[in-house]
Design an enzyme around this catalytic site. Sequence first.
Site, PDB file in Angstrom:
ATOM      1  N   SER A 146       0.830  -1.208   0.000  1.00 40.34           N
ATOM      2  CA  SER A 146       0.000   0.000   0.000  1.00 40.34           C
ATOM      3  C   SER A 146       0.865   1.259   0.000  1.00 40.34           C
ATOM      4  O   SER A 146       1.623   1.490  -0.945  1.00 40.34           O
ATOM      5  CB  SER A 146      -0.961  -0.048   1.193  1.00 40.34           C
ATOM      6  N   ASP A 222      -9.825  -5.730  -3.847  1.00 35.32           N
ATOM      7  CA  ASP A 222      -9.249  -4.697  -2.989  1.00 35.32           C
ATOM      8  C   ASP A 222     -10.229  -3.547  -2.853  1.00 35.32           C
ATOM      9  O   ASP A 222     -10.690  -2.975  -3.843  1.00 35.32           O
ATOM     10  CB  ASP A 222      -7.929  -4.189  -3.585  1.00 35.32           C
ATOM     11  N   HIS A 254      -7.295  -6.085   0.505  1.00 32.30           N
ATOM     12  CA  HIS A 254      -6.141  -5.259   0.879  1.00 32.30           C
ATOM     13  C   HIS A 254      -5.449  -5.741   2.152  1.00 32.30           C
ATOM     14  O   HIS A 254      -4.504  -5.115   2.608  1.00 32.30           O
ATOM     15  CB  HIS A 254      -6.626  -3.812   1.075  1.00 32.30           C
TER      16      HIS A 254
END
Length: 277
Positions: A146, A222, A254
């Site tokens: 991320s 996600d 995620h």
Amino acid sequence: MQTVSENTCFGGIQGVYSHTSKACGGDMTFGLFLPQEAKDGPVPVLWYLSGLTCTHENAMTKAGAQGWAAEQGIALVFPDTSPRGESVANDEAYDLGQGAGFYVNATQDPWAPHFKMWDYVAEELPALITENFAIDGERQSITGHSMGGHGALTLAMGLAGRYRSVSAFAPICNPTASDWGRKQFTAYLGADESKWAAHDASILMRETGFDGPVLVDTGTNDQFLDLLRPETLADAAFARRQEGAIRMQKGYDHSYFFMSSLMEDHVSFHAEALYAD
């Protein structure tokens, strides 16, 4: 440098250490896994940069990387995601301030005195670990998740020749066009958007690329796809004919379940580059 803890892990040592950081103007903490091969001499190293709200501990305990790194004889470094402490500027929002350093050197108040995460990850921490541990500074690779995937990609493309390979899990690919980026870059770097480009993986991919293999995985489920913008990185990579793979993984979201599921693949990918002649 002080030892916070050391535990036997897959035949090696998982340590946590703290030190006074000149770059960040205060104490910083990091995790370091050393495989058993480090007892006999320096080993290659894989950097793991974590995402928003994380500390050094999240990936260290949840990503499942140590077992695969031990198989390959690779060290793992888990830096923190920002400076911390009562004297360090912060914000009520989860995506700005402590836990959200975005791996840039802040130039704007109140962030500039402490938020120098680019210098910390690129210069200060590598110098510290190679001086104090059996780490081969000539064999480094980098990955992240991320916000940390954003950091891994931008550091890899911004520091030519430093890393032999780069990978990312669900990275923020185009922060200059995302709410995970525009807000933070304005705060840390100022309103002049020309100063943001050096920290946008899609722009860097189109302009310079990476001299080595690239692996990027993002889940089809996600929940932050609109913020991550993986399509911009893929378009730039194809336009540049970049070596590597940018993949969408069916059903994954995620979370750390995603990373731990694909960690073997990523560590093996880096091992091939780290041990190449």
